[in-house]
Design a protein around this motif. Structure first.
Motif, PDB file in Angstrom:
ATOM      1  N   ASN A 210      38.297   0.856 -23.265  1.00 54.08           N
ATOM      2  CA  ASN A 210      37.059   0.472 -22.598  1.00 54.08           C
ATOM      3  C   ASN A 210      37.334   0.201 -21.126  1.00 54.08           C
ATOM      4  N   GLU A 211      36.577   0.862 -20.256  1.00 57.10           N
ATOM      5  CA  GLU A 211      36.668   0.596 -18.825  1.00 57.10           C
ATOM      6  C   GLU A 211      35.340   0.029 -18.338  1.00 57.10           C
ATOM      7  N   GLY A 212      35.417  -0.855 -17.348  1.00 58.00           N
ATOM      8  CA  GLY A 212      34.177  -1.429 -16.832  1.00 58.00           C
ATOM      9  C   GLY A 212      34.391  -2.254 -15.590  1.00 58.00           C
ATOM     10  N   ALA A 213      33.272  -2.778 -15.077  1.00 61.22           N
ATOM     11  CA  ALA A 213      33.283  -3.709 -13.949  1.00 61.22           C
ATOM     12  C   ALA A 213      34.023  -3.143 -12.752  1.00 61.22           C
ATOM     13  N   LEU A 214      33.595  -1.987 -12.277  1.00 60.86           N
ATOM     14  CA  LEU A 214      34.222  -1.352 -11.122  1.00 60.86           C
ATOM     15  C   LEU A 214      33.545  -1.781  -9.837  1.00 60.86           C
ATOM     16  N   ILE A 215      34.353  -2.064  -8.801  1.00 60.38           N
ATOM     17  CA  ILE A 215      33.848  -2.343  -7.466  1.00 60.38           C
ATOM     18  C   ILE A 215      34.610  -1.468  -6.480  1.00 60.38           C
ATOM     19  N   VAL A 216      33.995  -1.201  -5.330  1.00 63.12           N
ATOM     20  CA  VAL A 216      34.595  -0.339  -4.324  1.00 63.12           C
ATOM     21  C   VAL A 216      34.565  -1.064  -2.983  1.00 63.12           C
ATOM     22  N   SER A 217      35.661  -0.948  -2.224  1.00 61.62           N
ATOM     23  CA  SER A 217      35.765  -1.600  -0.925  1.00 61.62           C
ATOM     24  C   SER A 217      34.699  -1.084   0.031  1.00 61.62           C
ATOM     25  N   LEU A 218      34.444  -1.834   1.090  1.00 63.42           N
ATOM     26  CA  LEU A 218      33.403  -1.498   2.051  1.00 63.42           C
ATOM     27  C   LEU A 218      33.596  -0.100   2.635  1.00 63.42           C
ATOM     28  N   ASP A 219      34.846   0.270   2.929  1.00 65.01           N
ATOM     29  CA  ASP A 219      35.098   1.579   3.529  1.00 65.01           C
ATOM     30  C   ASP A 219      35.162   2.704   2.497  1.00 65.01           C
ATOM     31  N   GLY A 220      35.001   2.365   1.222  1.00 63.07           N
ATOM     32  CA  GLY A 220      34.927   3.373   0.180  1.00 63.07           C
ATOM     33  C   GLY A 220      36.253   3.981  -0.236  1.00 63.07           C
ATOM     34  N   THR A 221      37.379   3.439   0.236  1.00 63.12           N
ATOM     35  CA  THR A 221      38.674   4.070  -0.039  1.00 63.12           C
ATOM     36  C   THR A 221      39.388   3.508  -1.260  1.00 63.12           C
ATOM     37  N   THR A 222      39.069   2.278  -1.664  1.00 66.45           N
ATOM     38  CA  THR A 222      39.814   1.611  -2.727  1.00 66.45           C
ATOM     39  C   THR A 222      38.856   1.025  -3.746  1.00 66.45           C
ATOM     40  N   ALA A 223      39.190   1.182  -5.014  1.00 72.02           N
ATOM     41  CA  ALA A 223      38.365   0.637  -6.089  1.00 72.02           C
ATOM     42  C   ALA A 223      39.194  -0.300  -6.953  1.00 72.02           C
ATOM     43  N   TYR A 224      38.497  -1.228  -7.591  1.00 71.99           N
ATOM     44  CA  TYR A 224      39.094  -2.176  -8.523  1.00 71.99           C
ATOM     45  C   TYR A 224      38.228  -2.167  -9.775  1.00 71.99           C
ATOM     46  N   PHE A 225      38.856  -2.259 -10.959  1.00 74.07           N
ATOM     47  CA  PHE A 225      38.072  -2.249 -12.176  1.00 74.07           C
ATOM     48  C   PHE A 225      38.838  -2.926 -13.296  1.00 74.07           C
ATOM     49  N   THR A 226      38.125  -3.160 -14.397  1.00 76.29           N
ATOM     50  CA  THR A 226      38.681  -3.793 -15.589  1.00 76.29           C
ATOM     51  C   THR A 226      38.956  -2.730 -16.633  1.00 76.29           C
ATOM     52  N   SER A 227      40.100  -2.863 -17.331  1.00 79.81           N
ATOM     53  CA  SER A 227      40.389  -1.964 -18.441  1.00 79.81           C
ATOM     54  C   SER A 227      40.912  -2.764 -19.620  1.00 79.81           C
ATOM     55  N   ASP A 228      40.507  -2.314 -20.803  1.00 80.71           N
ATOM     56  CA  ASP A 228      40.934  -2.906 -22.068  1.00 80.71           C
ATOM     57  C   ASP A 228      42.304  -2.333 -22.412  1.00 80.71           C
ATOM     58  N   THR A 229      43.311  -3.197 -22.556  1.00 82.35           N
ATOM     59  CA  THR A 229      44.674  -2.728 -22.808  1.00 82.35           C
ATOM     60  C   THR A 229      45.105  -2.891 -24.264  1.00 82.35           C
ATOM     61  N   ARG A 230      44.136  -2.856 -25.181  1.00 83.41           N
ATOM     62  CA  ARG A 230      44.514  -3.004 -26.598  1.00 83.41           C
ATOM     63  C   ARG A 230      45.370  -1.822 -27.051  1.00 83.41           C
ATOM     64  N   ASP A 231      45.182  -0.640 -26.439  1.00 83.47           N
ATOM     65  CA  ASP A 231      45.993   0.534 -26.749  1.00 83.47           C
ATOM     66  C   ASP A 231      47.152   0.573 -25.760  1.00 83.47           C
ATOM     67  N   PRO A 232      48.396   0.320 -26.191  1.00 80.22           N
ATOM     68  CA  PRO A 232      49.510   0.253 -25.238  1.00 80.22           C
ATOM     69  C   PRO A 232      49.757   1.573 -24.516  1.00 80.22           C
ATOM     70  N   ASN A 233      49.205   2.669 -25.021  1.00 79.36           N
ATOM     71  CA  ASN A 233      49.381   3.951 -24.354  1.00 79.36           C
ATOM     72  C   ASN A 233      48.287   4.236 -23.338  1.00 79.36           C
ATOM     73  N   ALA A 234      47.240   3.384 -23.309  1.00 78.50           N
ATOM     74  CA  ALA A 234      46.110   3.660 -22.430  1.00 78.50           C
ATOM     75  C   ALA A 234      46.379   3.198 -21.002  1.00 78.50           C
ATOM     76  N   ARG A 235      47.018   2.043 -20.837  1.00 81.49           N
ATOM     77  CA  ARG A 235      47.277   1.481 -19.518  1.00 81.49           C
ATOM     78  C   ARG A 235      48.637   0.782 -19.529  1.00 81.49           C
ATOM     79  N   PRO A 236      49.318   0.715 -18.403  1.00 84.51           N
ATOM     80  CA  PRO A 236      50.568  -0.050 -18.345  1.00 84.51           C
ATOM     81  C   PRO A 236      50.281  -1.531 -18.173  1.00 84.51           C
ATOM     82  N   GLY A 237      49.540  -2.116 -19.093  1.00 80.31           N
ATOM     83  CA  GLY A 237      49.159  -3.519 -18.980  1.00 80.31           C
ATOM     84  C   GLY A 237      50.313  -4.451 -19.304  1.00 80.31           C
ATOM     85  N   ASP A 238      50.080  -5.749 -19.156  1.00 78.70           N
ATOM     86  CA  ASP A 238      51.160  -6.709 -19.322  1.00 78.70           C
ATOM     87  C   ASP A 238      51.046  -7.472 -20.636  1.00 78.70           C
TER      88      ASP A 238
END
Length: 283
Positions: free
Chosen positions: A238-266
């Motif tokens: 599950n991905e969600g809650a994305l925001i983008v910087s004022l200049d449009g170059t960088t984004a931040y978002f939330t990801s569900d890391t229940r699947d260890p192969n989906a994201r390198p979460g901690d």
């Protein structure tokens, strides 16, 4: 469906976890000041949702997060949107005394070196239904939020309210069937350009439970058909809650890391959400 999902997936860099912000506890719902200097997000500690913030250091890294004093209470606060100047915070709080429903929208202002006591936005914005996950426009005069109130197209839809001359907020208007589906639309983010809306949905064609989408707003106020951000932003998780910087170059978002192969979460052993960042492609 495949072409629609791949339409925005020309990313040069895969998302990376913000290690100085993420912990073994769930972090989610980031928001960013216009200068890119402060990241505010929600963290669950001992089953309690509170706000934390991190400051960008001179080397470009993010500082260790601290609680946002003056806003956090024994109740659940979450899903905040900070104004461009960092002086207004709109958020949802749930099961609070004097509230209208399970979750209501509140607003607080930075004054004299502290956050003011949060004020309930009141009727007609808040109802006995669920109001949550607000996005405050750059000029502070409009809020898009998610609600399961009657009159929508699905379980949870995106709605818009505007600040009136007398300081009250208008009766919310549904964003309509181009954006909203019979499923759920959540976590809207209206970019500072006033023309780009990002949100998460499980009702539009996607790759997992919830995917991230964008819709562009015309000069007449109509919304374009939502476009899936594609892989590697969206995954079977599950991905969600994305925001983008004022200049449009960088984004931040939330990801569900229940699947260890989906994201390198901690938190490889259990269910978790972390905050990730990536560079936006030119388009």
């Amino acid at each position: 469906m495949a072409s629609a999902i791949a339409s925005l997936s020309n990313f040069t860099h895969s998302p990376v976890a913000i290690t100085s912000v993420n912990t073994s506890a769930p972090e989610s719902l980031p928001s960013l000041t216009a200068d890119g200097g402060m990241l505010v997000f929600t963290r669950i500690v001992d089953r309690q949702e509170d706000f934390f913030f991190s400051l960008r250091l001179p080397n470009g890294e993010w500082s260790k997060a601290k609680p946002l004093e003056g806003i956090n209470t024994p109740f659940n606060e979450g899903a905040q949107s900070i104004s461009a100047d960092g002086r207004t915070l709109v958020f949802n709080a749930c099961n609070t005394p004097g509230g209208f429903g399970s979750c209501d929208l509140y607003i607080s202002h930075w004054r004299n070196g502290r956050w003011s006591s949060p004020e309930n936005l009141g009727e007609p914005v808040n109802t006995k239904w669920l109001e949550r996950q607000p996005s405050l426009s750059a000029d502070g005069r409009a809020i898009i939020f998610s609600s399961d109130r009657p009159g929508g197209y699905g379980s949870r839809d995106l709605w818009l309210t505007r600040l009136q001359p007398g300081g009250k907020w208008s009766a919310p208007v549904n964003l309509g069937p181009v954006v909203n589906t019979p499923g759920n639309e959540d976590c809207p983010f209206l970019h500072a350009d006033g023309r780009t809306l990002y949100f998460m949905s499980d009702g539009h064609p996607g790759m997992g439970g919830f995917d991230l989408f964008l819709s562009r707003i015309s000069a007449e106020g109509s919304f374009s058909t939502p476009e899936n951000l594609g892989y590697p932003i969206n995954t079977p998780a599950n991905e969600g809650a994305l925001i983008v910087s004022l200049d449009g170059t960088t984004a931040y978002f939330t990801s569900d890391t229940r699947d260890p192969n989906a994201r390198p979460g901690d938190n490889p052993a259990g269910i978790n959400t972390d905050i990730f960042t990536f560079s936006m492609p030119p388009q």
